[in-house]
Design a protein around this motif. Structure first.
Motif, PDB file in Angstrom:
ATOM      1  N   TRP A   1       0.842  -1.208   0.000  1.00 40.86           N
ATOM      2  CA  TRP A   1       0.000   0.000   0.000  1.00 40.86           C
ATOM      3  C   TRP A   1       0.875   1.255   0.000  1.00 40.86           C
ATOM      4  O   TRP A   1       0.611   2.212  -0.733  1.00 40.86           O
ATOM      5  CB  TRP A   1      -0.920  -0.025   1.232  1.00 40.86           C
TER       6      TRP A   1
ATOM      7  N   CYS B   1     -11.713   7.990   4.998  1.00 41.36           N
ATOM      8  CA  CYS B   1     -10.265   7.851   5.083  1.00 41.36           C
ATOM      9  C   CYS B   1      -9.640   9.203   5.411  1.00 41.36           C
ATOM     10  O   CYS B   1     -10.304  10.241   5.395  1.00 41.36           O
ATOM     11  CB  CYS B   1      -9.692   7.269   3.791  1.00 41.36           C
TER      12      CYS B   1
ATOM     13  N   CYS C   1     -10.745   8.137  -2.845  1.00 40.95           N
ATOM     14  CA  CYS C   1      -9.463   8.543  -3.423  1.00 40.95           C
ATOM     15  C   CYS C   1      -9.318   8.112  -4.882  1.00 40.95           C
ATOM     16  O   CYS C   1      -8.720   8.824  -5.692  1.00 40.95           O
ATOM     17  CB  CYS C   1      -8.315   7.979  -2.590  1.00 40.95           C
TER      18      CYS C   1
ATOM     19  N   GLU D   1      -8.117  -5.154  -2.954  1.00 41.83           N
ATOM     20  CA  GLU D   1      -7.850  -4.568  -1.631  1.00 41.83           C
ATOM     21  C   GLU D   1      -6.689  -3.582  -1.641  1.00 41.83           C
ATOM     22  O   GLU D   1      -6.479  -2.848  -0.670  1.00 41.83           O
ATOM     23  CB  GLU D   1      -7.573  -5.679  -0.606  1.00 41.83           C
TER      24      GLU D   1
ATOM     25  N   LEU E   1     -17.475   8.972   3.248  1.00 39.82           N
ATOM     26  CA  LEU E   1     -16.056   8.723   3.005  1.00 39.82           C
ATOM     27  C   LEU E   1     -15.278   9.030   4.276  1.00 39.82           C
ATOM     28  O   LEU E   1     -15.346  10.138   4.795  1.00 39.82           O
ATOM     29  CB  LEU E   1     -15.560   9.591   1.849  1.00 39.82           C
TER      30      LEU E   1
ATOM     31  N   ASP F   1      -6.943   2.229  -4.315  1.00 39.86           N
ATOM     32  CA  ASP F   1      -7.269   3.345  -3.428  1.00 39.86           C
ATOM     33  C   ASP F   1      -8.735   3.271  -3.037  1.00 39.86           C
ATOM     34  O   ASP F   1      -9.551   2.662  -3.747  1.00 39.86           O
ATOM     35  CB  ASP F   1      -6.967   4.677  -4.116  1.00 39.86           C
ATOM     36  N   CYS F   2      -9.086   3.918  -1.930  1.00 42.03           N
ATOM     37  CA  CYS F   2     -10.438   3.804  -1.392  1.00 42.03           C
ATOM     38  C   CYS F   2     -11.462   4.387  -2.365  1.00 42.03           C
ATOM     39  O   CYS F   2     -11.116   5.023  -3.357  1.00 42.03           O
ATOM     40  CB  CYS F   2     -10.542   4.495  -0.039  1.00 42.03           C
ATOM     41  N   GLU F   3     -12.730   4.196  -2.048  1.00 41.13           N
ATOM     42  CA  GLU F   3     -13.817   4.592  -2.951  1.00 41.13           C
ATOM     43  C   GLU F   3     -13.902   6.104  -3.141  1.00 41.13           C
ATOM     44  O   GLU F   3     -14.589   6.571  -4.045  1.00 41.13           O
ATOM     45  CB  GLU F   3     -15.148   4.071  -2.431  1.00 41.13           C
TER      46      GLU F   3
END
Length: 912
Positions: free
Chosen positions: A88, A198, A166, A159, A196, A162-164
């Motif tokens: 990551w 993060c 970013c 996994e 969101l 990047d997050c939903e």
């Protein structure tokens, strides 16, 4: 050194936001882990330190820690096994390498290749690899960015993606650079309403969407995104590059004042910029803002630049700072371009420096209005909001134009009038009828004729008198004073005492407006002479009313009443409304509300019956204020009077601003905050347009209160923050309290600091009870954010303040809550001790309030049972749980009793 110290430091660091304080704790933890010789523990701490450096605004330091952890992992993967975290962190390493021009670009490509190899070996999707190949390509302006973008969008997420929030943020930035704003909106739309969570969201996607919203005409969304995103970015040094986007947004939306405010707040961050790239972008955007400020005519303004190194703090002129920052951005871009072998970064900087407005002006809040030239003003003082008295009495010294009225003088036939006396008569008639266009037209014609016809000394005196009125209308008070002094001298030379005393009345009133109390003597002299020797109908009445106005202003109500008693309305019946209005004002100041109400009703009736219905606004406002202050609060008549006043005040004016102010405050007093918002917004905008900023500042506190009470917490916080720099004393405390509660409702950690500041101030003022309350609020905020160790410390401070304040209930409560926070923070031993102090404090509860004593005892028993169960002291825990159940049952607190009984049963089951 013990490993327990390392774990304790890491636990403490988790409660702090990313930044210097958190980084220092993690660095200390790493030193202790290394000193203890625990390589595995040091490895895990070093991974956390990489994140601390990156999110804390020191990404250059993360290269060393990341390189070390990756090497350790490769040396012994089974022992150093945080594979997922390392893969990551490789993404951040790639993007960070592009941010420093001294790092060869080959290193970024090498890390990308290594990243792709590792992802393939681990069986992971290459979606993230394509993403960061796109990042590097966009940085250098390479055409392959589009190809990588397509692969990125079509590859399967996993996994390591990047997050939903970013991932779409990066896609939006690509599309914005390509000018594909509609596509960007379509990509972002599904995630903008998502929760969101993060570290970088939702503020990053909101910032990325700023140009999208602007270019697709979604201006309200643009303003909202700016306000919400910048609120998060402003506390994070690592987000300096994002703050640059907000500076540019302000510059291209006509919000250069807001941009200058942001620039002033962050200019010192350039001396510790997280990266060269962020420095470059901030410098370019800041130069753009300063250029807008300069173009708006504020080139003489300065920006306070803090000291750094050998550079002392200084106020730097806007043009000088603009040139410096533009040169700085351009030079940094040249370094990137030399490294990259392209002109892309230089092109980006040049585009920023030359950016044109997208919209002329985009209000960021309802009360933000672009300033307009102030309307012609009269010489009487403007109404003051937020007082028990209505607006100051009016004056007949200077005419105020009728709303939408045409001149009573036939302007078209003035060209044929050559008689100077006739023109002066028209000037006087128009002034008495408050026909401003007609008066000015006659003045202009007089001046034209006077170029070929020498005026007589009397005509010259009268014209200078009229010129003083013109200056007063234009807001040039000093020019009016000089003209009236000269006119008074000329009248005296001519032996015209009536003319002289008419001028002296206006002169004295203007001097009073300018703060010269000596003007009162001239107003008195004018009134006494004209009352004894009136030149024409209305002279005596006007002079006496002017004197009463001055006496009211100097807080001489008895003298004002005596002056008003001398007025004979047969002299000028048209002044009836004014007479009763002033009498109402005086009576309000003497505290005779009943008589004041009667006088104001008579003033209102007279104004309604006159040919100038707009004159009813002032008495209607004053009477509404009287009715609003009645016992039981405002009734419908009060609101009807506010409505009536606004209906006749069609143009901007201080009086209209006062009506909006008082109606808004009355709505607040009537517990109708949603209705208050609209009026207070209009009031702030109106006072600001009038140049009366002090009034606008104070009303912002009331608007913030109204927003808070209607659940509009962001608006409440922002308006309170706008107001605070202009407030002091109790006003500032009230505003900070509103801000603290708004921050609390939004879940902002800053609320804890604001409450703590209020507590510190209360302690200095010798108010330990208030200090205890604010400290408990601060602790509650921290507890809600799972900052349990910090919350425990605040609860402990609150307990000390409760003890000083002699509050036994507060002492028990805060000690109990401190103990529970210590338990949740993992410090069980201290938690047990703290709970014992809470139980000891039960002995201090007053014996005359048995229900309260039983309630507090039951709460302590319940929480002590939970705590002791956690530390394994089950028999003691069971006894306390049973006691809690008995106490709650005694008070008929069924739900609490049932919960305590369940706890008791669970503990007994664990014992068995």
């Amino acid at each position: 050194m013990s490993t327990e110290d390392v774990y304790a430091l890491m636990a403490r660091s988790q409660e702090l936001p990313y930044g210097e304080a958190r980084t220092v704790l993690v660095e200390d933890a790493l030193r202790r882990a290394e000193a203890a010789g625990d390589e595995v523990l040091a490895f895990h701490v070093r991974i956390r330190l990489t994140d601390a450096y990156r999110y804390g605004g020191e990404p250059a330091k993360a290269f060393a820690t990341f390189g070390r952890t990756l090497a350790d992992h490769d040396r012994d993967p089974a022992r150093f096994d945080e594979t997922h975290n390392l893969l990551w962190q490789m993404k951040a390493a790639v993007s960070s390498l592009t941010l420093f021009p001294e790092i060869p670009l080959d290193r970024a490509f090498a890390v990308l290749d290594d990243m792709e190899r590792r992802y393939k070996t681990g069986g992971h999707s290459l979606q993230a690899v394509y993403h960061y190949r796109n990042v590097v390509a966009r940085h250098i302006g390479d055409g392959s960015a589009d190809e990588w973008f397509v692969k990125w969008r079509t590859a399967e997420r996993d996994e390591l993606s990047d997050c939903e929030g970013c991932d779409p943020t990066g896609m939006v930035r690509h599309l914005v650079e390509a000018g594909r704003h509609k596509e960007a909106f379509q990509i972002a739309a599904p995630v903008l309403s998502a929760q969101l969570r993060c570290n970088e969201q939702p503020q990053s996607i909101r910032t990325a969407m700023l140009p999208v919203y602007l270019r697709t005409g979604r201006l309200e969304k643009a303003a909202d995104a700016h306000r919400r995103a910048y609120r998060v970015h402003r506390a994070r040094l690592a987000d300096l590059g994002d703050i640059a986007d907000h500076l540019e947004f302000c510059a291209v939306t006509g919000n250069e004042a807001r941009g200058l405010e942001i620039l002033q707040r962050h200019i010192g961050w350039l001396d510790r910029a997280p990266s060269t790239h962020a420095d470059m972008n901030f410098s370019a955007a800041a130069a753009l803002v300063l250029g807008r400020v300069e173009a708006a005519g504020h080139g003489a303004a300065t920006v306070r630049r803090p000291a750094a190194g050998d550079r002392p703090a200084a106020d730097v002129p806007v043009p000088e700072l603009r040139a410096e920052l533009a040169e700085r951005a351009t030079a940094l871009a040249a370094r990137f371009d030399a490294r990259n072998g392209t002109s892309h970064q230089g092109d980006e900087v040049r585009a920023t420096l030359a950016a044109e407005p997208v919209v002329d002006f985009l209000p960021l809040a309802p009360h933000h209005r672009r300033s307009v030239p102030a309307p012609a003003r009269r010489t009487d003082p403007a109404p003051e909001p937020r007082t028990d008295a209505a607006p100051e009495p009016r004056s007949d010294a200077v005419p105020e134009p009728r709303n939408g009225s045409a001149s009573s003088a036939d302007v078209s036939d003035l060209a044929s009038v050559d008689d100077l006396d006739e023109l002066l008569e028209r000037v006087d008639r128009c002034r008495r009828e408050e026909d401003l266009p007609g008066m000015l037209a006659a003045c202009r014609r007089f001046d034209a004729v006077a170029e070929t016809t020498e005026p007589t000394p009397l005509q010259r005196a009268r014209r200078i008198d009229g010129r003083g009125i013109e200056f007063a209308i234009d807001g040039n008070a000093q020019g009016a004073v000089e003209c009236w002094e000269e006119a008074a001298r000329l009248y005296a030379e001519l032996g015209d005492e009536t003319g002289r005393h008419r001028v002296l009345g206006r002169l004295g009133a203007m001097r009073i407006d300018l703060g010269d109390e000596g003007g009162l003597e001239q107003v008195i002299a004018s009134a006494e002479h004209l009352a004894a020797h009136p030149g024409e109908a209305g002279d005596a009445t006007g002079a006496l009313l002017r004197l009463a106005t001055a006496q009211i202003r100097f807080e001489r109500p008895a003298e004002a009443l005596a002056t008003l008693d001398r007025v004979d309305l047969d002299d000028a019946p048209e002044f009836a409304g004014e007479l009763w209005f002033q009498r109402g004002q005086v009576l309000l100041r003497t505290g005779d509300a009943e008589a004041a109400e009667e006088a104001l009703r008579r003033s209102l009736d007279a104004s309604r019956a006159s040919d100038r219905p707009e004159t009813l606004a002032a008495p209607a406002l004053a009477l509404a204020g009287v009715l609003a202050r009645r016992e039981g609060g405002p009734d419908e008549e009060a609101f009807a009077l506010f409505d009536e006043a606004l209906a006749v005040l069609r143009g901007p004016s201080p009086l209209r601003a006062a009506v909006h102010t008082d109606r808004g405050l009355t709505f607040l007093a009537a517990d109708r905050p949603a209705d208050a918002v609209a009026d207070l917004v209009e009031a702030i905008a109106a006072w600001t347009a009038e140049g009366m900023h002090e009034q606008a500042v104070h009303i912002r506190t009331d608007l913030a209160n109204a927003y808070l009470r209607t659940g509009r917490h962001l608006e409440a916080a922002e308006v309170a923050e706008e107001a605070l720099p202009g407030l002091d004393g109790e006003n500032a405390r009230n505003c900070r309290l509103i801000l603290a509660h708004a921050q609390k409702e939004m879940g902002e950690e800053d609320a804890a600091a604001t409450f703590a500041d209020l507590a510190e101030e209360a302690a200095r003022d010798g108010r330990p009870d208030a200090a205890a309350h604010f400290l408990e609020e601060a602790a509650g905020v921290l507890s809600a954010l799972d900052k349990d160790a910090l919350a425990a410390a605040r609860f402990a401070e609150a307990a000390e303040a409760c003890e000083k304040a002699g509050d036994p209930y507060g002492l028990v409560r805060t000690r109990r809550r401190a103990a529970m926070c210590l338990l949740w923070s993992g410090d069980r031993d201290k938690a047990v001790t703290a709970m014992e102090t809470a139980r000891a404090a039960l002995a201090g509860l007053p014996p005359d309030n048995e229900p309260a004593r039983v309630w507090e005892t039951a709460l302590v028993s319940f929480d002590q049972a939970r705590l002791l169960a956690q530390v394994g002291r089950l028999p003691e825990a069971a006894a306390h749980a049973a006691a809690a159940a008995d106490g709650f049952t005694t008070l008929d607190e069924t739900d609490a009793a049932e919960e305590a009984t369940r706890l008791h049963n669970d503990i007994k089951a664990a014992i068995e």
